[in-house]
Design a protein around this motif. Sequence first.
Motif, PDB file in Angstrom:
ATOM      1  N   ILE A 403       0.885  -1.079   0.128  1.00  0.00           N
ATOM      2  CA  ILE A 403      -0.009  -0.013   0.153  1.00  0.00           C
ATOM      3  C   ILE A 403       0.959   1.149   0.138  1.00  0.00           C
ATOM      4  O   ILE A 403       0.663   2.011  -0.740  1.00  0.00           O
ATOM      5  CB  ILE A 403      -0.878   0.034   1.148  1.00  0.00           C
ATOM      6  CG1 ILE A 403      -1.931  -1.244   1.244  1.00  0.00           C
ATOM      7  CG2 ILE A 403      -1.804   1.438   1.191  1.00  0.00           C
ATOM      8  CD1 ILE A 403      -2.634  -1.391   2.429  1.00  0.00           C
ATOM      9  N   GLU A 406       2.242   1.793  -3.297  1.00  0.00           N
ATOM     10  CA  GLU A 406       0.907   2.582  -4.318  1.00  0.00           C
ATOM     11  C   GLU A 406       1.024   3.995  -3.908  1.00  0.00           C
ATOM     12  O   GLU A 406       0.747   4.738  -4.903  1.00  0.00           O
ATOM     13  CB  GLU A 406      -0.191   1.812  -3.723  1.00  0.00           C
ATOM     14  CG  GLU A 406      -0.386   0.473  -4.232  1.00  0.00           C
ATOM     15  CD  GLU A 406      -1.766  -0.342  -3.981  1.00  0.00           C
ATOM     16  OE1 GLU A 406      -1.818  -1.245  -4.430  1.00  0.00           O
ATOM     17  OE2 GLU A 406      -2.523   0.375  -3.185  1.00  0.00           O
ATOM     18  N   GLU A 407       1.036   4.465  -2.659  1.00  0.00           N
ATOM     19  CA  GLU A 407       0.787   5.775  -2.466  1.00  0.00           C
ATOM     20  C   GLU A 407       2.050   6.577  -2.975  1.00  0.00           C
ATOM     21  O   GLU A 407       2.076   7.604  -3.629  1.00  0.00           O
ATOM     22  CB  GLU A 407       0.864   5.850  -0.780  1.00  0.00           C
ATOM     23  CG  GLU A 407      -0.508   5.327  -0.227  1.00  0.00           C
ATOM     24  CD  GLU A 407      -1.683   5.950  -0.914  1.00  0.00           C
ATOM     25  OE1 GLU A 407      -1.755   7.559  -0.712  1.00  0.00           O
ATOM     26  OE2 GLU A 407      -2.620   5.591  -1.405  1.00  0.00           O
ATOM     27  N   ALA A 475     -10.987  -2.254  -8.009  1.00  0.00           N
ATOM     28  CA  ALA A 475     -10.230  -3.318  -7.165  1.00  0.00           C
ATOM     29  C   ALA A 475     -11.109  -4.753  -6.975  1.00  0.00           C
ATOM     30  O   ALA A 475     -10.473  -5.650  -6.508  1.00  0.00           O
ATOM     31  CB  ALA A 475      -9.861  -2.653  -5.877  1.00  0.00           C
ATOM     32  N   SER A 481      -5.045  -5.948  -8.442  1.00  0.00           N
ATOM     33  CA  SER A 481      -4.021  -5.327  -7.900  1.00  0.00           C
ATOM     34  C   SER A 481      -2.661  -5.910  -7.930  1.00  0.00           C
ATOM     35  O   SER A 481      -1.635  -5.454  -7.636  1.00  0.00           O
ATOM     36  CB  SER A 481      -4.364  -5.092  -6.363  1.00  0.00           C
ATOM     37  OG  SER A 481      -5.575  -4.244  -5.826  1.00  0.00           O
ATOM     38  N   PRO A 505      -4.156   2.583  -7.447  1.00  0.00           N
ATOM     39  CA  PRO A 505      -5.324   2.654  -7.395  1.00  0.00           C
ATOM     40  C   PRO A 505      -6.003   3.905  -7.480  1.00  0.00           C
ATOM     41  O   PRO A 505      -5.036   4.983  -7.439  1.00  0.00           O
ATOM     42  CB  PRO A 505      -5.792   2.022  -6.309  1.00  0.00           C
ATOM     43  CG  PRO A 505      -4.602   2.512  -5.256  1.00  0.00           C
ATOM     44  CD  PRO A 505      -3.443   2.267  -5.884  1.00  0.00           C
ATOM     45  N   PRO A 508      -8.889   6.978  -2.993  1.00  0.00           N
ATOM     46  CA  PRO A 508     -10.351   6.696  -2.306  1.00  0.00           C
ATOM     47  C   PRO A 508     -11.134   7.859  -2.142  1.00  0.00           C
ATOM     48  O   PRO A 508     -10.802   8.914  -2.115  1.00  0.00           O
ATOM     49  CB  PRO A 508      -9.865   5.962  -1.107  1.00  0.00           C
ATOM     50  CG  PRO A 508      -8.219   5.810  -1.431  1.00  0.00           C
ATOM     51  CD  PRO A 508      -7.647   6.442  -2.411  1.00  0.00           C
ATOM     52  N   ALA A 523      -9.190   4.086   5.791  1.00  0.00           N
ATOM     53  CA  ALA A 523      -9.121   3.829   4.144  1.00  0.00           C
ATOM     54  C   ALA A 523      -7.992   2.897   4.066  1.00  0.00           C
ATOM     55  O   ALA A 523      -8.132   1.868   3.248  1.00  0.00           O
ATOM     56  CB  ALA A 523      -8.752   5.221   3.486  1.00  0.00           C
ATOM     57  N   TRP A 524      -6.895   3.048   4.771  1.00  0.00           N
ATOM     58  CA  TRP A 524      -5.875   2.043   4.706  1.00  0.00           C
ATOM     59  C   TRP A 524      -6.066   0.630   5.110  1.00  0.00           C
ATOM     60  O   TRP A 524      -5.711  -0.313   4.511  1.00  0.00           O
ATOM     61  CB  TRP A 524      -4.686   2.638   5.484  1.00  0.00           C
ATOM     62  CG  TRP A 524      -3.463   1.901   5.602  1.00  0.00           C
ATOM     63  CD1 TRP A 524      -2.942   0.605   6.054  1.00  0.00           C
ATOM     64  CD2 TRP A 524      -2.130   2.428   4.766  1.00  0.00           C
ATOM     65  NE1 TRP A 524      -1.936   0.375   5.836  1.00  0.00           N
ATOM     66  CE2 TRP A 524      -1.053   1.558   5.217  1.00  0.00           C
ATOM     67  CE3 TRP A 524      -1.986   3.570   4.199  1.00  0.00           C
ATOM     68  CZ2 TRP A 524       0.163   1.475   4.659  1.00  0.00           C
ATOM     69  CZ3 TRP A 524      -0.552   3.510   3.729  1.00  0.00           C
ATOM     70  CH2 TRP A 524       0.365   2.724   3.927  1.00  0.00           C
ATOM     71  N   ARG A 527      -8.419  -0.830   2.359  1.00  0.00           N
ATOM     72  CA  ARG A 527      -7.266  -1.194   1.021  1.00  0.00           C
ATOM     73  C   ARG A 527      -6.588  -2.503   1.423  1.00  0.00           C
ATOM     74  O   ARG A 527      -6.592  -3.523   0.727  1.00  0.00           O
ATOM     75  CB  ARG A 527      -6.401  -0.038   0.983  1.00  0.00           C
ATOM     76  CG  ARG A 527      -5.435  -0.257  -0.344  1.00  0.00           C
ATOM     77  CD  ARG A 527      -6.128  -0.675  -1.553  1.00  0.00           C
ATOM     78  NE  ARG A 527      -5.141  -1.042  -2.538  1.00  0.00           N
ATOM     79  CZ  ARG A 527      -5.489  -1.701  -3.715  1.00  0.00           C
ATOM     80  NH1 ARG A 527      -6.951  -2.176  -3.718  1.00  0.00           N
ATOM     81  NH2 ARG A 527      -4.670  -1.791  -4.753  1.00  0.00           N
ATOM     82  N   ARG A 528      -6.228  -2.579   2.837  1.00  0.00           N
ATOM     83  CA  ARG A 528      -5.603  -3.845   3.244  1.00  0.00           C
ATOM     84  C   ARG A 528      -6.255  -5.027   2.970  1.00  0.00           C
ATOM     85  O   ARG A 528      -6.025  -6.164   2.540  1.00  0.00           O
ATOM     86  CB  ARG A 528      -4.789  -3.829   4.477  1.00  0.00           C
ATOM     87  CG  ARG A 528      -4.054  -5.096   5.061  1.00  0.00           C
ATOM     88  CD  ARG A 528      -4.021  -4.984   6.420  1.00  0.00           C
ATOM     89  NE  ARG A 528      -2.976  -4.010   7.074  1.00  0.00           N
ATOM     90  CZ  ARG A 528      -2.918  -3.855   8.337  1.00  0.00           C
ATOM     91  NH1 ARG A 528      -3.547  -4.539   9.228  1.00  0.00           N
ATOM     92  NH2 ARG A 528      -2.300  -2.726   8.841  1.00  0.00           N
ATOM     93  N   GLU A 530      -8.843  -5.186   1.055  1.00  0.00           N
ATOM     94  CA  GLU A 530      -9.288  -5.671  -0.578  1.00  0.00           C
ATOM     95  C   GLU A 530      -7.988  -6.472  -0.938  1.00  0.00           C
ATOM     96  O   GLU A 530      -8.333  -7.494  -1.697  1.00  0.00           O
ATOM     97  CB  GLU A 530      -9.076  -4.345  -1.043  1.00  0.00           C
ATOM     98  CG  GLU A 530     -10.585  -3.481  -1.158  1.00  0.00           C
ATOM     99  CD  GLU A 530     -10.368  -2.406  -1.945  1.00  0.00           C
ATOM    100  OE1 GLU A 530      -9.478  -2.256  -2.794  1.00  0.00           O
ATOM    101  OE2 GLU A 530     -11.307  -1.526  -2.002  1.00  0.00           O
TER     102      GLU A 530
END
Length: 732
Positions: A403, A406-407, A475, A481, A505, A508, A523-524, A527-528, A530
Amino acid sequence: MPVVVLWGCSQYSTNPGSVAFNNLTAKYNAYYIARTETEIAERAMRKAYQENYNQILPILLPLDSTLAMSVRPQLENAIEKASIVAERHQNSKWLDDSYTLIGKNRLYLGQFDDGVEALRYVFTNGRDEDDKNKALIWLMRAYTQKQDYSNALNVAEYLSQQPLNKEATRDFYLAKAYVHQRQGEYLTAVAILEQAFPLLKRGAEKARLHFAAGQLYDRINQYALAADHYRAVGKNRPDYDLSFYADMSSLQNRVLLNPNVDLSSVGFDKMLRDRKNNDLQDRIYYTMGLLAERRGRYPEAVEYLQKSVTTAGANVERIPYTYLELARINYDRLENYENAQAYYDSALVSLPPQTEQFKTISDRKKALDEFVAQMTIVRTEDSLQALAQMNPAALDRKLDVIIQAEEDEKKRLLAEAQKALEASSRPSAADIGTPFINGNERRWELYDPLLVNQGKVEFRRLWGSRPLEDDWRRATKENASFNTGTQIVGNKPPGTEVTATTTPPGVPSGLTPETGMVNGSVAWLARRDELRKNVPISGADFTASERREEDALYNLGKIYRFDLKESEKAVSTFTRLLKDFPKSAYREEIYYLIYLSLEEGDKNRPLWKEKLLAEFPNSTYARLLNQELTAGKSGGVPGSSANEAYDKLFGLYSAGNYTEALAQTENALALYRDSPLVDKFALLRIFLVGKVRGRDDYLQAINEFIRLYPDSSLLPRVQEMLEVTGRASIRR
């Protein structure tokens, strides 16, 4: 008396006065006009012809009817005027020249049959040997253009025995050299071309031929001789473009002849600084890229070639050839197949379909499309399986790393977008690679092929090949992903480091691009969760993941073997499959394909044959190996051709002699394995196996057909047989 005068000037008379009259009126009326119109048209076509310095220049300009469209009225007028000589001045000495003019002008217009007929008429009925030789030289060009090289060389052999004047000798050498150049016989072509240079006058055409000779010598690695011809270009009044390319090729040869010389000091930097070369900088970078590749500096070569693309400006016709070099280096040298696929795709967008290598490139691109898809599956499943083997705490830490990557990638892309937005708000004509209209107005990106191609390459680099569909980035799509970007490499093969980066991605909901997600936030954690859903933690999911990887490795091996013609990599891929999946259902076919892929003298080749015969003695592949040596000696099925053999086998089948027909069909499969009818033999074998050996062997024969002949036109029928057999099994 007037009647006597008219009779005395008849075109059929041999009277000296009549002949002189017809010679005079033919030359200074019809023939003169026809020759003048032809010369005007030839100059216009020569001026309109665009040299492609990415390829070897043709020794003679191709007979292109498209190029002749702009001068069609002049060419047709020349034919009409030359025809007057044939109609009204039969006893004129300009008759042969007029027919030759008719022939060459019809060739220019693409009317090859009529043109060849006119030229043959001169050879058959001509009265002057020089005129006949001139017509035959043009006949050589016509045959060459139609790729009838056998007839072209027959004409050349005849002309080589004739006494030719200086002009005809020059034209003969050029025409014959062109025949060999078109056939790819560069050494022969340049050797003949060398004989023509003493007969050529100093001028732009001689300069062009010196450049072509240099290119031919480059192709056969005679760089010193090539350099001599490149230097000769400047002594023959070339235009600026030709002079530029000759100078650049000369610098290139200096580097090739002296491997220790530095690219930045040999003279390319001076050419880049020269303002006259601003619109040719892409070619300089292109050449520097190829030289860097020759020295094994592949990342440096890619960097130069990418600069060539970005500095091309309005020279978009040269971009596809640069993309081809980028694709080749990524494929052959760096083994980066994803980038190679993207560059091949970009090249095909703007590469003319009539280009010699278009079909080969198109086939390679299609193979790479499937290759990248299968490679992505292997990497994805390998990565997911590695994650599945972690304990829950380690898995959460790894997902946090993903993640965060990604950021970071998202922030980088946003920064680049912001930078591009700021640059577009203050356009400047000095910006390299940015197209402008009227020097100050920026062109819309979708009107510029360069920017479109760059966007496609960048998109594929980030997102991979995506089908045309809505919401492709969601996603919720399976494994979405993990399908692109730098993949997580698991512990297969051993020693491979586990790293992780995935595609960024969308932002969010409720978050701004500037803030992003913070570790531990709602949100984090969402995402984890997902990402965790894609990890095959359960036994059933893990087994399904392994099956997908096994199928993909099998497909990769076949693509290497049959589409990309890379036997060593096919063997390596198949070997990995057998190591990771020792009980694979593909074992028997893989043993056979490894055996075929290894060289005749390889010490391991017999071992794979023995392994196949030991584990699968009754398989089709085992029978093929047993029979491939004996089929030729025994003659297989009696008959002189595959068609006759098949007819006789089908006759045995129709007569009910199933056992004998099956034995001979299996023998024929080995004997005619390279025949276009091999799939018909295989289909007949399926019917015979069903008659002789029963249902299980029948199903095995069907599945073997599907694997061995995936491109057969009979495949739908065989698949239907498999479905029918399956339904019958269910009913029972």
